[in-house]
Design a protein around this motif. Sequence first.
Motif, PDB file in Angstrom:
ATOM      1  N   PRO A  92      37.423  27.318 -24.299  1.00  0.00           N
ATOM      2  CA  PRO A  92      38.338  27.044 -25.175  1.00  0.00           C
ATOM      3  C   PRO A  92      37.255  26.993 -26.543  1.00  0.00           C
ATOM      4  CG  PRO A  92      38.046  25.408 -24.207  1.00  0.00           C
ATOM      5  CD  PRO A  92      37.674  26.065 -23.528  1.00  0.00           C
ATOM      6  N   GLU A  93      36.483  26.744 -26.656  1.00  0.00           N
ATOM      7  CA  GLU A  93      34.957  26.369 -27.921  1.00  0.00           C
ATOM      8  C   GLU A  93      34.811  27.870 -28.185  1.00  0.00           C
ATOM      9  OE1 GLU A  93      34.492  23.069 -25.001  1.00  0.00           O
ATOM     10  OE2 GLU A  93      34.125  25.241 -25.310  1.00  0.00           O
ATOM     11  N   ASP A  94      34.892  29.228 -27.414  1.00  0.00           N
ATOM     12  CA  ASP A  94      34.537  30.345 -28.125  1.00  0.00           C
ATOM     13  C   ASP A  94      35.851  30.671 -27.857  1.00  0.00           C
ATOM     14  OD1 ASP A  94      32.208  29.871 -26.848  1.00  0.00           O
ATOM     15  OD2 ASP A  94      32.299  30.922 -24.896  1.00  0.00           O
ATOM     16  N   ASP A  95      37.498  30.640 -28.556  1.00  0.00           N
ATOM     17  CA  ASP A  95      38.666  30.230 -28.947  1.00  0.00           C
ATOM     18  C   ASP A  95      38.854  31.776 -27.683  1.00  0.00           C
ATOM     19  OD1 ASP A  95      39.804  31.179 -32.280  1.00  0.00           O
ATOM     20  OD2 ASP A  95      40.220  30.082 -30.398  1.00  0.00           O
ATOM     21  N   CYS A  96      38.224  31.688 -26.822  1.00  0.00           N
ATOM     22  CA  CYS A  96      39.007  32.854 -25.260  1.00  0.00           C
ATOM     23  C   CYS A  96      40.671  32.795 -26.025  1.00  0.00           C
ATOM     24  CB  CYS A  96      38.801  32.840 -24.478  1.00  0.00           C
ATOM     25  SG  CYS A  96      36.807  32.928 -24.583  1.00  0.00           S
ATOM     26  N   ASP A  97      40.988  33.957 -25.345  1.00  0.00           N
ATOM     27  CA  ASP A  97      42.731  34.245 -25.293  1.00  0.00           C
ATOM     28  C   ASP A  97      43.182  33.373 -23.823  1.00  0.00           C
ATOM     29  OD1 ASP A  97      43.113  35.846 -27.159  1.00  0.00           O
ATOM     30  OD2 ASP A  97      42.337  37.172 -26.134  1.00  0.00           O
ATOM     31  N   ILE A  98      42.656  33.010 -23.036  1.00  0.00           N
ATOM     32  CA  ILE A  98      42.970  32.530 -21.690  1.00  0.00           C
ATOM     33  C   ILE A  98      41.561  31.639 -21.614  1.00  0.00           C
ATOM     34  CG2 ILE A  98      43.229  32.078 -19.079  1.00  0.00           C
ATOM     35  CD1 ILE A  98      45.329  34.175 -20.999  1.00  0.00           C
ATOM     36  N   THR A  99      42.046  29.832 -21.204  1.00  0.00           N
ATOM     37  CA  THR A  99      40.867  29.361 -21.181  1.00  0.00           C
ATOM     38  C   THR A  99      41.764  28.149 -19.616  1.00  0.00           C
ATOM     39  OG1 THR A  99      42.725  27.273 -22.877  1.00  0.00           O
ATOM     40  CG2 THR A  99      40.632  28.494 -23.759  1.00  0.00           C
ATOM     41  N   PRO A 100      40.680  27.085 -19.743  1.00  0.00           N
ATOM     42  CA  PRO A 100      40.854  26.409 -18.035  1.00  0.00           C
ATOM     43  C   PRO A 100      41.934  25.691 -18.123  1.00  0.00           C
ATOM     44  CG  PRO A 100      38.856  26.292 -19.103  1.00  0.00           C
ATOM     45  CD  PRO A 100      39.315  27.094 -20.247  1.00  0.00           C
ATOM     46  N   VAL A 101      43.156  25.275 -17.310  1.00  0.00           N
ATOM     47  CA  VAL A 101      44.779  25.626 -17.427  1.00  0.00           C
ATOM     48  C   VAL A 101      44.281  23.800 -16.850  1.00  0.00           C
ATOM     49  CG1 VAL A 101      46.183  26.858 -16.801  1.00  0.00           C
ATOM     50  CG2 VAL A 101      44.415  25.258 -14.800  1.00  0.00           C
ATOM     51  N   VAL A 102      45.341  22.613 -17.958  1.00  0.00           N
ATOM     52  CA  VAL A 102      44.939  21.369 -18.015  1.00  0.00           C
ATOM     53  C   VAL A 102      43.814  20.677 -17.054  1.00  0.00           C
ATOM     54  CG1 VAL A 102      46.957  20.800 -17.549  1.00  0.00           C
ATOM     55  CG2 VAL A 102      45.897  18.963 -19.583  1.00  0.00           C
ATOM     56  N   THR A 103      44.790  20.295 -15.088  1.00  0.00           N
ATOM     57  CA  THR A 103      43.456  19.929 -14.426  1.00  0.00           C
ATOM     58  C   THR A 103      44.046  20.461 -13.656  1.00  0.00           C
ATOM     59  OG1 THR A 103      46.270  18.721 -13.579  1.00  0.00           O
ATOM     60  CG2 THR A 103      45.121  17.138 -15.295  1.00  0.00           C
ATOM     61  N   GLU A 104      42.907  19.582 -12.468  1.00  0.00           N
ATOM     62  CA  GLU A 104      42.955  20.698 -11.324  1.00  0.00           C
ATOM     63  C   GLU A 104      43.613  21.335 -10.159  1.00  0.00           C
ATOM     64  OE1 GLU A 104      39.076  18.720  -9.396  1.00  0.00           O
ATOM     65  OE2 GLU A 104      39.452  20.864  -7.742  1.00  0.00           O
ATOM     66  N   SER A 105      44.770  19.168 -10.473  1.00  0.00           N
ATOM     67  CA  SER A 105      46.377  19.464  -9.952  1.00  0.00           C
ATOM     68  C   SER A 105      46.765  20.678 -10.424  1.00  0.00           C
ATOM     69  CB  SER A 105      47.064  18.686  -9.927  1.00  0.00           C
ATOM     70  OG  SER A 105      47.239  17.746 -11.533  1.00  0.00           O
ATOM     71  N   SER A 106      46.894  21.021 -11.570  1.00  0.00           N
ATOM     72  CA  SER A 106      47.939  22.198 -12.372  1.00  0.00           C
ATOM     73  C   SER A 106      47.438  22.804 -11.502  1.00  0.00           C
ATOM     74  CB  SER A 106      47.692  21.794 -13.823  1.00  0.00           C
ATOM     75  OG  SER A 106      48.379  23.101 -14.380  1.00  0.00           O
ATOM     76  N   ALA A 107      46.060  23.477 -11.673  1.00  0.00           N
ATOM     77  CA  ALA A 107      45.253  24.898 -11.285  1.00  0.00           C
ATOM     78  C   ALA A 107      45.826  24.901  -9.578  1.00  0.00           C
ATOM     79  CB  ALA A 107      44.147  24.429 -11.596  1.00  0.00           C
ATOM     80  N   ASN A 108      45.813  23.376  -8.776  1.00  0.00           N
ATOM     81  CA  ASN A 108      45.833  24.264  -6.962  1.00  0.00           C
ATOM     82  C   ASN A 108      47.462  24.401  -6.860  1.00  0.00           C
ATOM     83  OD1 ASN A 108      43.367  23.384  -7.304  1.00  0.00           O
ATOM     84  ND2 ASN A 108      44.106  21.341  -6.457  1.00  0.00           N
ATOM     85  N   PHE A 109      48.388  23.900  -8.494  1.00  0.00           N
ATOM     86  CA  PHE A 109      49.787  24.191  -8.302  1.00  0.00           C
ATOM     87  C   PHE A 109      50.072  25.696  -8.764  1.00  0.00           C
ATOM     88  CE2 PHE A 109      54.117  23.728  -8.195  1.00  0.00           C
ATOM     89  CZ  PHE A 109      54.785  24.207  -9.216  1.00  0.00           C
TER      90      PHE A 109
END
Length: 508
Positions: free
Chosen positions: A342-359
Amino acid sequence: MAGTGVFAELVDGDGVFKYYSYGEWKNSSSGKSVPIINPTTRQPHFKVQACTQEEVDKLMDEAKTAQKSWAKTPLWKRAELLHKAAALLKEHKVPIADCLVKEIAKPAKDAATEAVRSGDLVSYCAEEGVRILGEGKFLVSDSFPGNERTKYCLTSKIPLGVILAIPPFNYPVNLAVSKIAPALIAGNSIVLKPPTQGAVAALHMVHCFHLAGFPEGLISCVTGKGSEIGDFLTMHPIVNCISFTGGDTGIAISKKVGMIPLQMELGGKDACIILEDADLDLAASNIVKGGFSYRQDKSLYVVSFCGQRCTAVKVVLVMESVANALVEKVKAKVAKLTVGPPEDDCDITPVVTESSANFIEGLVMDAKQKGATFCQEYKREGNLIWPLLLDNVRPDMRIAWEEPFGPVLPVIRITSAEEGIHHCNASNFGLQGCVFTRDINKAILISDAMETGTVQINSAPARGPDHFPFQGLKDSGIGSQGITNSINMMTKIKTTVINLPTPSYTMG
Ligand SMILES: NC(=O)C1=CN([C@@H]2O[C@H](COP(=O)(O)OP(=O)(O)OC[C@H]3O[C@@H](n4cnc5c(N)ncnc54)[C@H](OP(=O)(O)O)[C@@H]3O)[C@@H](O)[C@H]2O)C=CC1
Ligand SMILES: O=C(O)[C@H](O)COP(=O)(O)O
């Protein structure tokens, strides 16, 4: 930087951010803290207090007491303080944005916009509150059959009392002030329980209200895991109203609490119906804006935040005859999205938690197993998931119905508008939807048929601008938000009847 300058008093010597009660920043007697994990590094970045039930009880008592005198504060004075808080939110947008980048990996520009949007919301709310709370209704008895004009009825809107505000991680500032400002202008006090991911941004926002000079006890902010102190807060006898934004947790809360007004904005599976006569370039750019990511559109404050929005486009229902052309246009736009921190102002950044990414990954694997067409290679690094368009999705796939809350978008091909409406209405959700067509008459008919709180015609779903009514049907919510509706739902009606001994028109 977070916790520096005017915000230095928010953090203790151990780097733990304090909670806010009775006009002061305090350490909890629990001696425990809750880590906030930076979604990009997946390492603890901040810590907040794990408050105790005793501390909740105390600040609830303070809120109840402070509300009595606040309700006697003239409307113009309430509005004046809100305008001060609004200006401070905008003045301090940089540290607030810094928190959002680190706590929820919100792209830097989107993060700054959330602070500015929140200031605008607070100011608009102050103005709107003065207007709508400054007028009531006057009725006479003889407008009802059988009555003489012997009764004058005066009605006004009075505050509910103590409002419990629980915002979600994806807008921990904007969806907090969307509850706080209406509550305050209506004469209520506020107890805020911010999301753990986003709590420090919320604490910085609360400090702006503190610096504005609101009375002690009127506003408090209690931190700690919702799973640990949430029930104690929502079922507290002093709470007179709950305004909640989040997921299924809201449904559980609605089954636990007693006879109090609830304002709930929950999940969504916003459908995007695309007809044969649609402007496919417009539809494609809105699908990418609404489903994946999009730079700031200041006029609408529209951000996509990697699909982590309840109003994100969650399923595309496109007529078969134009589906190939649409998918190609979307693919071309997805290919241009930047992916990274997000620091590089990318359009797509990491989702909020690992559990969210796993879901999210679970939904993708289910679609893969059942034969969906992958328009891009599925790619994930930690919480970072590359944008993925799934074509030829069928109703037996989980992604057709479940909310990924991430940058994965299913495309279902339909052969009629009725088929699209049917899929939309078969969902348990009913937040927003959108339809792309050049035929406004058909658009209106489809909008009327879609069982959602809002339908956008020829644009992606969006809550903003924040003065528009915003409501979810079915499992997407209870009641209506938007500044005016939020103010009104945080009041109750008071009626005073003047009884005359004779009809008022007996003299002269
Ligand atoms: N409508 C919307 O805008 C949003 C919808 N969602 C949906 O919710 C899903 C989960 O997201 P998430 O943020 O975890 O949503 P949650 O519903 O779990 O959390 C929302 C808020 O509720 C708090 N909370 C959690 N448990 C309780 C409880 N028992 N009593 C009172 N408050 C509680 C959370 O605090 P804490 O963080 O400490 O748990 C947070 O402040 C998403 O995948 C999405 O589907 C999520 C965000 C926004
Ligand atoms: O709950 C959400 O995700 C927000 O209400 C969406 O707001 P937005 O449409 O302004 O992003």
